[in-house]
Design an enzyme around this catalytic site. Structure first.
Site, mmCIF file in Angstrom:
data_model
loop_
_atom_site.group_PDB
_atom_site.id
_atom_site.type_symbol
_atom_site.label_atom_id
_atom_site.label_comp_id
_atom_site.label_asym_id
_atom_site.label_seq_id
_atom_site.Cartn_x
_atom_site.Cartn_y
_atom_site.Cartn_z
ATOM 1 N N ASP A 109 -44.129 58.565 -0.184
ATOM 2 C CA ASP A 109 -42.869 58.641 0.541
ATOM 3 C C ASP A 109 -42.335 57.201 0.662
ATOM 4 O OD1 ASP A 109 -40.966 59.566 2.618
ATOM 5 O OD2 ASP A 109 -42.315 58.542 3.993
ATOM 6 N N ASP A 111 -39.483 55.651 3.240
ATOM 7 C CA ASP A 111 -39.240 55.094 4.587
ATOM 8 C C ASP A 111 -40.409 55.371 5.523
ATOM 9 O OD1 ASP A 111 -36.275 54.080 4.753
ATOM 10 O OD2 ASP A 111 -36.269 55.884 3.525
ATOM 11 N N ASP A 302 -45.065 59.707 6.047
ATOM 12 C CA ASP A 302 -45.067 59.545 7.512
ATOM 13 C C ASP A 302 -44.258 60.603 8.241
ATOM 14 O OD1 ASP A 302 -42.530 58.577 6.599
ATOM 15 O OD2 ASP A 302 -42.266 57.717 8.604
HETATM 16 O O1 LIG Z 1 -38.421 60.734 2.891
HETATM 17 P P1 LIG Z 1 -38.233 59.330 3.373
HETATM 18 O O2 LIG Z 1 -38.360 58.308 2.303
HETATM 19 O O3 LIG Z 1 -39.114 59.015 4.559
HETATM 20 O O4 LIG Z 1 -36.716 59.292 3.884
HETATM 21 C C1 LIG Z 1 -36.355 59.948 5.097
HETATM 22 C C2 LIG Z 1 -35.126 59.302 5.664
HETATM 23 O O5 LIG Z 1 -35.405 57.900 5.636
HETATM 24 C C3 LIG Z 1 -34.352 57.021 6.028
HETATM 25 O O6 LIG Z 1 -34.186 57.099 7.436
HETATM 26 C C4 LIG Z 1 -35.309 56.635 8.162
HETATM 27 O O7 LIG Z 1 -35.525 55.234 7.875
HETATM 28 C C5 LIG Z 1 -34.435 54.382 8.291
HETATM 29 C C6 LIG Z 1 -34.772 52.964 7.818
HETATM 30 O O8 LIG Z 1 -36.000 52.540 8.296
HETATM 31 C C7 LIG Z 1 -34.269 54.492 9.810
HETATM 32 O O9 LIG Z 1 -33.175 53.672 10.236
HETATM 33 C C8 LIG Z 1 -33.990 55.958 10.191
HETATM 34 O O10 LIG Z 1 -33.933 56.095 11.591
HETATM 35 C C9 LIG Z 1 -35.103 56.857 9.640
HETATM 36 O O11 LIG Z 1 -34.817 58.215 9.871
HETATM 37 C C10 LIG Z 1 -33.080 57.322 5.289
HETATM 38 O O12 LIG Z 1 -32.053 56.504 5.771
HETATM 39 C C11 LIG Z 1 -32.742 58.798 5.367
HETATM 40 O O13 LIG Z 1 -31.604 59.057 4.583
HETATM 41 C C12 LIG Z 1 -33.892 59.599 4.827
HETATM 42 O O14 LIG Z 1 -33.605 60.976 4.867
#
Ligand SMILES: O=P(O)(O)OC[C@H]1O[C@H](O[C@H]2O[C@H](CO)[C@@H](O)[C@H](O)[C@H]2O)[C@H](O)[C@@H](O)[C@@H]1O
Length: 359
Positions: A109, A111, A302
């Site tokens: 994954d 983020d 995560d």
């Molecule tokens: O599947 P992932 O790679 O974990 O992506 C899920 C979402 O991740 C991002 O948002 C998350 O991370 C951001 C940066 O650290 C944070 O600001 C936010 O609060 C988190 O939810 C991304 O921006 C999303 O579009 C994804 O869906």
């Protein structure tokens, strides 16, 4: 019901969870009208709070003694949870023993796993160290990034052409554009976009949501191509209900879209039966491991959306799921790592083990 099962929620129910976080009985009463399944409601409130990991259980307590008790309770919870989901670093020798002689495939994954969670989604960069380790991992094992992000966006962060990328929660999969092994030519060209017919609808809803959420300070709508994110990390908690109301009103007009929840983010996606678990299965099949007993997939993530992939591995009885979390969570993963720093350490050890073991 696991957190995972309560993950996919209709906009109305989501709104109730959000509304319950605001201390205004009149507003809350309005939102709760018609909702009579208390346990479902509690699950959703818990699930909403779980997407705010910075908040500790003791944060609402005013007494120091209570805080101390809560802190020690929390530590007890963490300790007992770790018995069932031990650290993948501590268990490294056991893990490599189990994968000896098998073909390892890594699924990561983005983020919160490869990059730390930050307030601005456009600044979620990986460290140089992580990138170097990822490059080495991909040299030894087929490796895929599986993310809720738009595929192009995550590629702009990772910039490694030898990886597979599954963007939009697995609804946009593409194989490597550069071979992992220069002597063997290109890896199989792979492309899978099961939600392509939803593209115009997602575009349309993106524009509407941009407009409708303008009035909520801190809200951010992100276009992830086959799905959308409405971020509330920078929104004052008092405005969560207002934001959710906007999202609900828009989604009422689009029954073919559903709402899920990530870390301080509402995610809007097509109602097709496709998720990160399906993407994992698709990739294993593309790599020729559909019915193989010799494969050992490692999935590290995560988020709740990663639970779909953990579940697939558990059902297949193959490989391992590793949850990145400092706090106890309901999970199908077998092991844990605390943060992206530990993820990098784990991946580095994997590379070193591979180099030294002639596997
Ligand atoms: O599947 P992932 O790679 O974990 O992506 C899920 C979402 O991740 C991002 O948002 C998350 O991370 C951001 C940066 O650290 C944070 O600001 C936010 O609060 C988190 O939810 C991304 O921006 C999303 O579009 C994804 O869906």
């Amino acid at each position: 019901m696991t957190n995972h099962e309560s993950n996919v929620v209709g906009p109305d129910v989501m709104l109730i969870a959000l509304a319950a976080s605001i201390p205004n009985a009149a507003v809350l009463g309005g939102f709760l009208k018609g909702f009579n399944d208390t346990s479902k409601l509690n699950n959703l409130i818990d699930s909403m709070r779980a997407s705010s990991p910075t908040r500790t259980r003791s944060s609402s307590s005013s007494s120091l003694a209570n805080n101390n008790n809560n802190a020690s309770d929390n530590q007890d919870n963490i300790n007992s949870w770790m018995v069932y989901h031990p650290s993948a670093l501590n268990m490294f020798d056991q893990i490599v023993y189990n994968m000896k002689g098998k073909k390892i495939v890594t699924f990561l994954d983005y983020d919160g796993t490869l990059s730390p969670i930050v307030a601005d989604p456009d600044k979620a960069f990986m460290t140089k160290k992580m990138r170097a380790t990822l490059k080495d991992i991909a040299r030894h094992f087929p490796t895929a990034i599986v993310t809720g992000r738009c595929r192009d966006k995550v590629y702009s962060f990772v910039k490694l052409a030898e990886l597979y990328y599954a963007g939009s929660h697995g609804m946009d999969i593409k194989g490597p554009t550069k071979s992992r092994n220069p002597n063997k030519g290109n890896d199989k060209a792979v492309l899978c976009q099961p939600a392509s017919k939803f593209l115009p609808m997602i575009e349309e809803v993106y524009k509407i949501l941009l407009e409708k959420t303008k009035s909520v300070p801190g809200a951010k709508v992100e276009n992830n191509k086959f799905c959308l994110s409405v971020h509330f990390r920078c929104v004052d908690e008092k405005c969560w209900a207002a934001l959710a109301e906007q999202v609900r009103l828009v989604l009422n007009e689009y029954p073919k879209l559903k709402l899920t929840q990530g870390r301080k983010v509402l995610e809007i996606r097509p109602t097709i039966k496709w998720d990160k678990g399906k993407a994992l299965e698709f990739l294993l099949e593309s790599l020729g491991y559909e019915n193989s007993n010799d494969v050992f997939p490692i999935y590290i993530g995560d988020d709740r959306t990663d639970e779909d992939a953990f579940k697939v591995l558990r059902n297949r009885g193959q490989g391992i799921g590793i949850l990145v979390s400092r706090v106890p969570k309901d999970t199908e993963a077998s092991y844990t790592l605390k943060d992206p720093v530990e993820v990098e350490q784990f991946l580095r050890r994997l590379v070193e083990w591979k180099r030294s073991s002639n596997q």
